[in-house]
Design a protein around this motif. Structure first.
Motif, PDB file in Angstrom:
ATOM      1  N   GLY A 130      83.014  -0.131  -5.848  1.00 26.85           N
ATOM      2  CA  GLY A 130      82.035  -0.839  -5.033  1.00 26.85           C
ATOM      3  C   GLY A 130      81.082   0.066  -4.284  1.00 26.85           C
ATOM      4  O   GLY A 130      81.146   1.294  -4.350  1.00 26.85           O
ATOM      5  N   ARG A 131      80.194  -0.573  -3.541  1.00 31.42           N
ATOM      6  CA  ARG A 131      79.144   0.143  -2.818  1.00 31.42           C
ATOM      7  C   ARG A 131      79.679   0.822  -1.567  1.00 31.42           C
ATOM      8  O   ARG A 131      80.501   0.266  -0.831  1.00 31.42           O
ATOM      9  CB  ARG A 131      78.050  -0.857  -2.424  1.00 31.42           C
ATOM     10  CG  ARG A 131      76.834  -0.231  -1.749  1.00 31.42           C
ATOM     11  CD  ARG A 131      75.965  -1.305  -1.111  1.00 31.42           C
ATOM     12  NE  ARG A 131      75.427  -2.235  -2.086  1.00 31.42           N
ATOM     13  CZ  ARG A 131      74.178  -2.229  -2.538  1.00 31.42           C
ATOM     14  NH1 ARG A 131      73.329  -1.325  -2.095  1.00 31.42           N
ATOM     15  NH2 ARG A 131      73.780  -3.133  -3.410  1.00 31.42           N
ATOM     16  N   THR A 132      79.196   2.048  -1.334  1.00 31.75           N
ATOM     17  CA  THR A 132      79.508   2.799  -0.119  1.00 31.75           C
ATOM     18  C   THR A 132      78.219   3.446   0.373  1.00 31.75           C
ATOM     19  O   THR A 132      77.193   3.414  -0.312  1.00 31.75           O
ATOM     20  CB  THR A 132      80.551   3.903  -0.383  1.00 31.75           C
ATOM     21  OG1 THR A 132      79.973   4.881  -1.261  1.00 31.75           O
ATOM     22  CG2 THR A 132      81.820   3.340  -1.009  1.00 31.75           C
ATOM     23  N   ALA A 133      78.282   4.046   1.542  1.00 28.56           N
ATOM     24  CA  ALA A 133      77.099   4.764   2.038  1.00 28.56           C
ATOM     25  C   ALA A 133      76.726   5.899   1.101  1.00 28.56           C
ATOM     26  O   ALA A 133      75.553   6.205   0.899  1.00 28.56           O
ATOM     27  CB  ALA A 133      77.377   5.298   3.442  1.00 28.56           C
ATOM     28  N   ARG A 134      77.738   6.512   0.488  1.00 35.82           N
ATOM     29  CA  ARG A 134      77.491   7.655  -0.394  1.00 35.82           C
ATOM     30  C   ARG A 134      76.780   7.239  -1.677  1.00 35.82           C
ATOM     31  O   ARG A 134      75.857   7.909  -2.127  1.00 35.82           O
ATOM     32  CB  ARG A 134      78.822   8.314  -0.746  1.00 35.82           C
ATOM     33  CG  ARG A 134      78.714   9.518  -1.676  1.00 35.82           C
ATOM     34  CD  ARG A 134      80.065   9.834  -2.298  1.00 35.82           C
ATOM     35  NE  ARG A 134      80.098  11.129  -2.963  1.00 35.82           N
ATOM     36  CZ  ARG A 134      81.006  11.463  -3.875  1.00 35.82           C
ATOM     37  NH1 ARG A 134      81.920  10.586  -4.241  1.00 35.82           N
ATOM     38  NH2 ARG A 134      81.002  12.658  -4.424  1.00 35.82           N
ATOM     39  N   ASN A 135      77.208   6.130  -2.298  1.00 36.58           N
ATOM     40  CA  ASN A 135      76.684   5.778  -3.617  1.00 36.58           C
ATOM     41  C   ASN A 135      75.637   4.672  -3.595  1.00 36.58           C
ATOM     42  O   ASN A 135      75.288   4.128  -4.649  1.00 36.58           O
ATOM     43  CB  ASN A 135      77.828   5.386  -4.564  1.00 36.58           C
ATOM     44  CG  ASN A 135      78.514   4.088  -4.153  1.00 36.58           C
ATOM     45  OD1 ASN A 135      77.964   3.262  -3.442  1.00 36.58           O
ATOM     46  ND2 ASN A 135      79.740   3.890  -4.621  1.00 36.58           N
ATOM     47  N   ALA A 136      75.100   4.335  -2.426  1.00 33.11           N
ATOM     48  CA  ALA A 136      74.182   3.200  -2.298  1.00 33.11           C
ATOM     49  C   ALA A 136      72.987   3.283  -3.235  1.00 33.11           C
ATOM     50  O   ALA A 136      72.522   2.261  -3.758  1.00 33.11           O
ATOM     51  CB  ALA A 136      73.708   3.077  -0.846  1.00 33.11           C
TER      52      ALA A 136
END
Length: 217
Positions: free
Chosen positions: A63-69
């Motif tokens: 899922g989405r994280t700040a790192r992979n946005a």
């Protein structure tokens, strides 16, 4: 007759396709990195495809994280991540927004700006090694997290990252196999693509589990 490489930037439509279609077609294209010291141009020779939430090897799998946005954003943008607390890697976002697909640029041949790239890669023994591997590529081209989210399809001449049409590799020149360093289910996917016989392609390395340090009694 030598045909000059096509200097037009790749369009958004090029990247707005399934990642397994985009990845092999990036081989032979020209990546342009514009720096205050001048441009560096690189011919892409090796890539890996990562297929979002359906791919256990992808940063987007959970899922989405700040790192992979940036992976979840629109196609034709850069996703830059920091790995092992030491290195950056450059990915190009593909397919529809929210699919989180991307192509990791693993290696390339530096065409212009060689001296500038060599200053950043003093341990390279020759020009073939300047961008032979994703961390080396990012180091040679001065790529870091500040470029995360960059629109690589922009026609702005001052844009720091652009991918040009270049000289796309012919299908007969392209090989594929398992991705480097991937473990588990994602290790079986033959989603690494490279130009056959090109000396800048990095060596394949299977995943090796890290050994835990034993605690003193």
């Amino acid at each position: 007759m030598i045909v000059a490489p096509d200097r037009r930037p790749l369009t958004r439509d090029f990247f707005d396709r399934p990642v397994l279609d985009v990845a092999p077609e990036l081989l032979g294209r020209t990546l342009v990195r514009r720096t205050p010291q001048g441009p560096i141009e690189l011919r892409i020779t090796e890539v890996e495809a990562y297929n979002g939430s359906s791919d256990p090897g992808s940063h987007a799998y959970r899922g989405r994280t700040a790192r992979n946005a940036s992976m979840f954003g629109p196609p034709g943008h850069a996703y830059v991540y920091f790995i092992y607390g030491m290195w950056f890697s450059l990915n190009l976002v593909c397919n529809k927004e929210d699919t989180a697909s991307g192509v990791l640029l693993r290696a390339g041949e530096v065409l212009t700006g060689t001296e500038q790239a060599a200053e950043r890669r003093p341990k390279a023994r020759n020009t073939r090694e300047l961008a032979k591997g994703p961390a080396r590529l990012a180091t040679a081209l001065d790529i870091d997290r500040s470029l995360d989210g960059t629109d690589i399809c922009s026609t702005d001449p001052d844009q720091p990252l652009t991918v040009l049409h270049g000289h796309p590799a012919k299908a007969a020149e392209v090989l594929n196999g398992p991705r480097t360093g991937i473990s588990g289910e994602g290790a079986v996917h033959p989603w690494r693509f490279w130009i056959d016989g090109d000396p800048t392609v990095s060596p394949y390395r299977a995943h090796v589990p890290r050994k835990r340090r034993s605690r003193a009694a």
